[in-house]
Write a protein that holds these residues in place. Structure first.
Motif, PDB file in Angstrom:
ATOM      1  N   UNK A 168       0.804  -1.221   0.000  1.00  0.00           N
ATOM      2  CA  UNK A 168       0.000   0.000   0.000  1.00  0.00           C
ATOM      3  C   UNK A 168       0.838   1.273   0.000  1.00  0.00           C
ATOM      4  N   UNK A 169       2.106   1.161  -0.262  1.00  0.00           N
ATOM      5  CA  UNK A 169       2.996   2.326  -0.235  1.00  0.00           C
ATOM      6  C   UNK A 169       2.999   3.062  -1.572  1.00  0.00           C
ATOM      7  N   UNK A 170       3.125   4.377  -1.509  1.00  0.00           N
ATOM      8  CA  UNK A 170       3.286   5.189  -2.720  1.00  0.00           C
ATOM      9  C   UNK A 170       4.718   5.136  -3.225  1.00  0.00           C
ATOM     10  N   UNK A 171       5.601   4.597  -2.399  1.00  0.00           N
ATOM     11  CA  UNK A 171       7.010   4.533  -2.765  1.00  0.00           C
ATOM     12  C   UNK A 171       7.379   3.127  -3.220  1.00  0.00           C
ATOM     13  N   UNK A 172       8.272   3.078  -4.191  1.00  0.00           N
ATOM     14  CA  UNK A 172       8.826   1.816  -4.678  1.00  0.00           C
ATOM     15  C   UNK A 172      10.290   1.762  -4.261  1.00  0.00           C
ATOM     16  N   UNK A 203      12.656  -3.182  -9.873  1.00  0.00           N
ATOM     17  CA  UNK A 203      11.797  -2.285  -9.106  1.00  0.00           C
ATOM     18  C   UNK A 203      10.844  -3.133  -8.276  1.00  0.00           C
ATOM     19  N   UNK A 204      10.801  -2.854  -6.987  1.00  0.00           N
ATOM     20  CA  UNK A 204       9.848  -3.496  -6.075  1.00  0.00           C
ATOM     21  C   UNK A 204       8.690  -2.522  -5.892  1.00  0.00           C
ATOM     22  N   UNK A 250       5.658  -6.675  -5.479  1.00  0.00           N
ATOM     23  CA  UNK A 250       6.111  -7.479  -6.627  1.00  0.00           C
ATOM     24  C   UNK A 250       7.372  -6.878  -7.223  1.00  0.00           C
ATOM     25  N   UNK A 251       8.222  -7.753  -7.753  1.00  0.00           N
ATOM     26  CA  UNK A 251       9.449  -7.290  -8.396  1.00  0.00           C
ATOM     27  C   UNK A 251       9.270  -7.259  -9.910  1.00  0.00           C
ATOM     28  N   UNK A 289      12.062  16.715 -14.079  1.00  0.00           N
ATOM     29  CA  UNK A 289      12.838  15.593 -14.611  1.00  0.00           C
ATOM     30  C   UNK A 289      12.114  14.280 -14.334  1.00  0.00           C
ATOM     31  N   UNK A 290      11.772  13.593 -15.416  1.00  0.00           N
ATOM     32  CA  UNK A 290      11.050  12.334 -15.330  1.00  0.00           C
ATOM     33  C   UNK A 290      11.687  11.333 -16.277  1.00  0.00           C
ATOM     34  N   UNK A 291      11.606  10.071 -15.919  1.00  0.00           N
ATOM     35  CA  UNK A 291      12.099   9.013 -16.791  1.00  0.00           C
ATOM     36  C   UNK A 291      11.092   7.877 -16.763  1.00  0.00           C
ATOM     37  N   UNK A 292      10.925   7.239 -17.916  1.00  0.00           N
ATOM     38  CA  UNK A 292      10.077   6.060 -17.990  1.00  0.00           C
ATOM     39  C   UNK A 292      10.970   4.846 -18.096  1.00  0.00           C
ATOM     40  N   UNK A 293      10.700   3.854 -17.257  1.00  0.00           N
ATOM     41  CA  UNK A 293      11.430   2.591 -17.296  1.00  0.00           C
ATOM     42  C   UNK A 293      10.472   1.506 -17.766  1.00  0.00           C
ATOM     43  N   UNK A 294      10.876   0.797 -18.786  1.00  0.00           N
ATOM     44  CA  UNK A 294      10.038  -0.244 -19.368  1.00  0.00           C
ATOM     45  C   UNK A 294      10.250  -1.561 -18.632  1.00  0.00           C
ATOM     46  N   UNK A 295       9.143  -2.225 -18.306  1.00  0.00           N
ATOM     47  CA  UNK A 295       9.190  -3.533 -17.641  1.00  0.00           C
ATOM     48  C   UNK A 295       9.429  -4.602 -18.697  1.00  0.00           C
TER      49      UNK A 295
END
Length: 127
Positions: free
Chosen positions: A24-28, A78-79, A83-84, A117-123
């Motif tokens: 339930x966290x907003x942080x990864x 990324x957790x 889930x990882x 500054x934003x970056x998108x990381x693809x799963x």
């Protein structure tokens, strides 16, 4: 800004790490390897899921160690919500597009803090 970053790294991050990545966290948590040391690291991040990955707000810009480590390695884990996810393909996002990925309740504070500054990381697909 460097004083704030150092304070955050040494004081805030250890507290946030206690719940980051949980259901339930907003942080990864981004798990990465040091580009010079080869050591394993874990860093808490504010991010949002998108169709094929995550959009991450880079509070301190692109020169932070965790981001430089991930780019040098070409991947990270990324957790998020227990889930990882294995990620690669880092794509810089324009500020407006990055902000739009976040829910409305977070956009205003991010704008007020000057988030640009934003970056998108693809799963990567699961095997």
């Amino acid at each position: 800004m460097e004083h704030v970053r150092t304070f955050s790294k040494r004081t805030v991050n250890p507290v946030v790490m206690r719940f980051a990545g949980s259901a339930h966290s907003s942080f990864a948590v981004v798990r990465h390897v040091g580009r010079r040391s080869g050591r394993a690291y874990a860093t808490p991040l504010l991010l949002v899921p998108v169709a094929d990955g995550f959009v991450i707000e880079l509070t301190y810009g692109f020169a932070v160690d965790w981001y430089r480590n991930v780019v040098a390695a070409g991947h990270c884990t990324i957790l998020w919500h227990g889930r990882e996810y294995e990620c690669d393909a880092f794509e810089v996002s324009e500020a407006d597009m990055g902000l739009q990925a976040f829910p409305a309740i977070l956009r205003l504070p991010l704008r007020m803090l000057g988030a640009r500054d934003f970056v998108k990381m693809k799963v990567l697909p699961e095997h």
